[in-house]
Write an enzyme that holds these catalytic residues in place. Structure first.
Site, mmCIF file in Angstrom:
data_model
loop_
_atom_site.group_PDB
_atom_site.id
_atom_site.type_symbol
_atom_site.label_atom_id
_atom_site.label_comp_id
_atom_site.label_asym_id
_atom_site.label_seq_id
_atom_site.Cartn_x
_atom_site.Cartn_y
_atom_site.Cartn_z
ATOM 1 N N LYS A 78 10.998 24.545 -28.685
ATOM 2 C CA LYS A 78 12.077 23.722 -28.130
ATOM 3 C C LYS A 78 11.431 22.489 -27.514
ATOM 4 O O LYS A 78 10.398 22.605 -26.859
ATOM 5 C CB LYS A 78 12.839 24.532 -27.069
ATOM 6 C CG LYS A 78 14.067 23.849 -26.522
ATOM 7 C CD LYS A 78 14.855 24.812 -25.636
ATOM 8 C CE LYS A 78 16.020 24.133 -24.991
ATOM 9 N NZ LYS A 78 16.760 25.048 -24.106
ATOM 10 N N GLU B 126 9.242 30.680 -30.794
ATOM 11 C CA GLU B 126 10.429 29.812 -30.786
ATOM 12 C C GLU B 126 10.101 28.507 -30.069
ATOM 13 O O GLU B 126 9.724 28.502 -28.907
ATOM 14 C CB GLU B 126 11.580 30.537 -30.075
ATOM 15 C CG GLU B 126 12.852 29.714 -30.027
ATOM 16 C CD GLU B 126 14.022 30.493 -29.432
ATOM 17 O OE1 GLU B 126 13.926 31.731 -29.305
ATOM 18 O OE2 GLU B 126 15.021 29.844 -29.082
ATOM 19 N N MET C 230 15.121 43.132 -32.405
ATOM 20 C CA MET C 230 14.249 42.156 -31.730
ATOM 21 C C MET C 230 14.329 42.312 -30.227
ATOM 22 O O MET C 230 15.399 42.539 -29.677
ATOM 23 C CB MET C 230 14.689 40.742 -32.137
ATOM 24 C CG MET C 230 13.933 39.608 -31.485
ATOM 25 S SD MET C 230 14.517 39.133 -29.822
ATOM 26 C CE MET C 230 15.452 37.656 -30.194
ATOM 27 N N HIS D 262 17.596 23.795 -31.244
ATOM 28 C CA HIS D 262 16.328 23.254 -30.755
ATOM 29 C C HIS D 262 15.740 22.216 -31.705
ATOM 30 O O HIS D 262 15.176 21.216 -31.261
ATOM 31 C CB HIS D 262 15.327 24.383 -30.520
ATOM 32 C CG HIS D 262 15.778 25.333 -29.456
ATOM 33 N ND1 HIS D 262 15.055 26.431 -29.077
ATOM 34 C CD2 HIS D 262 16.893 25.352 -28.686
ATOM 35 C CE1 HIS D 262 15.708 27.088 -28.132
ATOM 36 N NE2 HIS D 262 16.833 26.446 -27.878
ATOM 37 N N GLU E 269 15.309 27.865 -33.990
ATOM 38 C CA GLU E 269 16.707 27.848 -33.522
ATOM 39 C C GLU E 269 17.363 26.537 -33.940
ATOM 40 O O GLU E 269 16.808 25.456 -33.727
ATOM 41 C CB GLU E 269 16.771 27.996 -31.998
ATOM 42 C CG GLU E 269 18.213 27.822 -31.509
ATOM 43 C CD GLU E 269 18.407 28.052 -30.018
ATOM 44 O OE1 GLU E 269 17.860 29.038 -29.500
ATOM 45 O OE2 GLU E 269 19.111 27.242 -29.390
ATOM 46 N N ASP F 27 23.843 25.353 -27.686
ATOM 47 C CA ASP F 27 24.054 26.748 -28.112
ATOM 48 C C ASP F 27 25.514 27.013 -28.480
ATOM 49 O O ASP F 27 26.129 27.991 -28.034
ATOM 50 C CB ASP F 27 23.605 27.734 -27.016
ATOM 51 C CG ASP F 27 22.115 27.658 -26.738
ATOM 52 O OD1 ASP F 27 21.355 27.274 -27.636
ATOM 53 O OD2 ASP F 27 21.710 27.995 -25.606
ATOM 54 N N ASP G 3 20.630 21.311 -24.871
ATOM 55 C CA ASP G 3 20.717 22.488 -25.750
ATOM 56 C C ASP G 3 22.077 23.152 -25.570
ATOM 57 O O ASP G 3 22.328 23.828 -24.584
ATOM 58 C CB ASP G 3 19.595 23.445 -25.338
ATOM 59 C CG ASP G 3 19.549 24.702 -26.177
ATOM 60 O OD1 ASP G 3 19.967 24.653 -27.339
ATOM 61 O OD2 ASP G 3 19.086 25.721 -25.649
ATOM 62 N N ASP H 97 17.503 41.196 -19.226
ATOM 63 C CA ASP H 97 18.934 41.265 -19.562
ATOM 64 C C ASP H 97 19.413 42.698 -19.350
ATOM 65 O O ASP H 97 20.595 42.938 -19.098
ATOM 66 C CB ASP H 97 19.196 40.932 -21.041
ATOM 67 C CG ASP H 97 18.808 39.515 -21.404
ATOM 68 O OD1 ASP H 97 18.732 38.665 -20.498
ATOM 69 O OD2 ASP H 97 18.568 39.267 -22.605
ATOM 70 N N ASP I 251 17.393 31.990 -34.919
ATOM 71 C CA ASP I 251 18.437 31.870 -33.903
ATOM 72 C C ASP I 251 19.503 30.902 -34.402
ATOM 73 O O ASP I 251 19.276 29.685 -34.492
ATOM 74 C CB ASP I 251 17.854 31.358 -32.576
ATOM 75 C CG ASP I 251 17.278 32.486 -31.738
ATOM 76 O OD1 ASP I 251 17.368 33.664 -32.168
ATOM 77 O OD2 ASP I 251 16.758 32.201 -30.643
ATOM 78 N N HIS J 107 16.228 40.293 -23.683
ATOM 79 C CA HIS J 107 15.065 40.091 -22.817
ATOM 80 C C HIS J 107 14.950 41.332 -21.953
ATOM 81 O O HIS J 107 15.972 41.962 -21.638
ATOM 82 C CB HIS J 107 15.270 38.927 -21.852
ATOM 83 C CG HIS J 107 15.466 37.596 -22.492
ATOM 84 N ND1 HIS J 107 16.697 37.123 -22.852
ATOM 85 C CD2 HIS J 107 14.575 36.621 -22.798
ATOM 86 C CE1 HIS J 107 16.559 35.910 -23.367
ATOM 87 N NE2 HIS J 107 15.287 35.588 -23.351
ATOM 88 N N ASP K 30 22.204 33.014 -31.266
ATOM 89 C CA ASP K 30 21.768 32.663 -29.913
ATOM 90 C C ASP K 30 22.682 31.535 -29.449
ATOM 91 O O ASP K 30 22.306 30.370 -29.474
ATOM 92 C CB ASP K 30 20.309 32.238 -29.904
ATOM 93 C CG ASP K 30 19.839 31.943 -28.493
ATOM 94 O OD1 ASP K 30 20.607 32.215 -27.551
ATOM 95 O OD2 ASP K 30 18.716 31.433 -28.323
HETATM 96 C C1 GLT Z 1 17.129 31.347 -23.713
HETATM 97 C C2 GLT Z 1 16.856 30.272 -24.723
HETATM 98 C C3 GLT Z 1 16.936 30.779 -26.101
HETATM 99 C C4 GLT Z 1 15.871 31.780 -26.413
HETATM 100 C C5 GLT Z 1 16.022 33.015 -25.632
HETATM 101 C C6 GLT Z 1 14.837 33.911 -25.908
HETATM 102 S S1 GLT Z 1 16.247 32.749 -23.975
HETATM 103 O O1 GLT Z 1 18.481 31.682 -23.702
HETATM 104 O O2 GLT Z 1 17.790 29.223 -24.522
HETATM 105 O O3 GLT Z 1 16.845 29.744 -27.036
HETATM 106 O O4 GLT Z 1 15.990 32.150 -27.758
HETATM 107 O O5 GLT Z 1 13.883 33.838 -24.919
HETATM 108 MN MN MN Z 2 19.203 27.022 -27.461
HETATM 109 MN MN MN Z 3 16.953 30.709 -29.024
#
Ligand code: GLT
Ligand code: MN
Ligand code: MN
Length: 403
Positions: A198, A196, A103, A235, A232, A272, A270, A72, A260, A69, A302
């Site tokens: 979510k 993306e 990206m 998500h 993702e 991750d 979420d 970041d 992702d 980002h 991600d």
């Molecule tokens: C954030 C989010 C991710 C996205 C990122 C891109 S930011 O961490 O949880 O899923 O991919 O904006």
């Molecule tokens: Mn996520």
């Molecule tokens: Mn993501």
């Protein structure tokens, strides 16, 4: 160092046949390995890692690139001079360690100004600022060589639907995307935008909650050819969906512009999690699909390390994401070469025989022919399909008891 059986520890990484290579195209967001373990109930547990060190470590572990980002890398309140200094040091590190930035994306969720959305906010000043900030992030990404621009609208949603007509949210998103596509073209940036989805978190509900919603929406834009998806794992699984199916649809539509990778337990926030740490079977089919479809984009992680970890644990996490991907890729090759598995699939094919009436193209004749074709549906439905055996063979394969 060796383990109790005398084998080198994963950390030693020298003789790992699944060790990542640049050609595997693995990337990490700065925010992923840089995640400090904050959650809504607890503070950071790790120090921040400077972006240049992240570049060095990701390269050392066998990664291909870094995504980011705007903020970041460059703090939101940086002076132009500070921005230039940070960017040139970062570029030098990329050069030194031969990493790419395929990206880039924009943070439209952290600052309080985005508390009620960015592109979809009710406040026109916020909508303007969000587009302005995105254009600057696109400038930065282009400067670093990015060709994919991800948009994740974490604040594009609501807690209460009384605040706006959801249709206005959709229309505002379209207006912003149309503007940004034109900006990309006018600057000669050659970006592909990857949307993306979510379903919720951080907002109670987020517009365009799944990749399917995003896919339908993108065809309503002025430049649908510039816009695709960044699905993702976590998500889609938050919505209880089969990620592999969603990605297959994106690929089939020519819309998988980025992906992702992470993991997720069902029905939770979420998470991750480290890639392949939870839903191994689903991730096996995903990797098989990515590898066999000819998808050539980055394999982007991600995800972030557990909050229990220090920096060493972060690098174990990063290595684990890549290693698991490569192990599943290897399993996909075994699947393709497994005589028993392929035997079942081939037996079904020959049992079913060729298609009685070819329906790939409609004609009145074909329709009439099909209408006149008799089908002995009880005979067809009778024999079992061997899927229990087939699935068990896959389980044996994944658990390492075949091949
Ligand atoms: C954030 C989010 C991710 C996205 C990122 C891109 S930011 O961490 O949880 O899923 O991919 O904006
Ligand atoms: Mn996520
Ligand atoms: Mn993501």
């Amino acid at each position: 160092m060796t383990d109790v059986l005398g084998k080198p520890l994963a950390r030693e990484r020298t003789s790992d046949q699944f060790a990542p290579q640049k050609s595997d195209k693995f990337t990490f967001g700065l925010w992923t390995v840089g995640n400090r373990g904050r959650d809504p109930f607890g503070d950071a547990v790790r120090n921040s890692i400077p972006p240049t060190r992240i570049v060095e470590k990701v390269a050392e572990l066998g990664g291909y690139g870094i995504s980011l980002h705007d903020n970041d890398l460059v703090p939101i309140d940086a002076t132009p001079a500070l921005r230039d200094k940070i960017v040139s040091e970062f570029k030098q590190a990329l050069k030194d360690y031969d990493l790419q930035v395929p990206m880039a994306t924009v943070n439209l969720f952290y600052h309080p100004v985005f508390k009620d959305g960015a592109f979809t906010s009710n406040d026109p000043r916020v909508r303007n600022f969000a587009i302005q900030k995105t254009m600057s992030a696109m400038d930065l990404g282009h400067d670093l060589g990015a060709k994919i621009f991800v948009l994740w609208g974490g604040r594009e949603g609501v807690e209460i639907d009384a605040c706006r007509n959801a249709e206005d949210g959709i229309k505002r998103m379209r207006e912003a995307l149309n503007f940004l596509c034109e900006y990309s073209v006018s600057q000669g940036y050659d970006y592909k935008f990857a949307l993306e989805a979510k379903p919720n978190e951080p907002r109670s509900d987020i517009y365009f909650p799944t990749s399917g919603h995003m896919l339908a929406f993108l065809y309503t834009l002025d430049h649908p050819e510039l816009v695709g998806l960044n699905p993702e794992v976590a998500h889609e699984q938050m919505s209880g969906l089969n990620f592999y199916h969603g990605v297959a649809q994106a690929i089939e539509a020519g819309k998988l512009f980025h992906i992702d990778l992470n993991d997720q337990k069902p029905g939770r926030y979420d998470q991750d999690l480290r890639f392949g740490s939870e839903t191994i079977k689903g991730m096996f089919y995903l990797v098989k699909l990515l590898e066999e479809s000819g998808y050539s984009g980055p394999r982007a992680f991600d995800a972030h390390a557990y909050r229990t970890e220090d920096e060493e644990g972060v690098w174990d996490f990063a290595y684990g994401c890549m290693r698991t991907y490569n192990m599943l890729k290897y399993k996909a090759k075994l699947f393709a070469q497994d005589a028993e598995i392929q035997g079942i699939l081939n037996e079904l094919k020959s049992r079913f025989g060729p298609v009685p009436v070819d329906t790939t193209k409609f004609s009145a004749d074909t329709a009439a022919k099909l209408k006149a074709t008799p089908f002995d549906i009880n005979a067809i439905a009778g024999p079992g399909l061997n899927y229990e055996r087939l699935d068990q063979l896959v389980i044996d394969l994944l658990l390492g008891f075949r091949g």
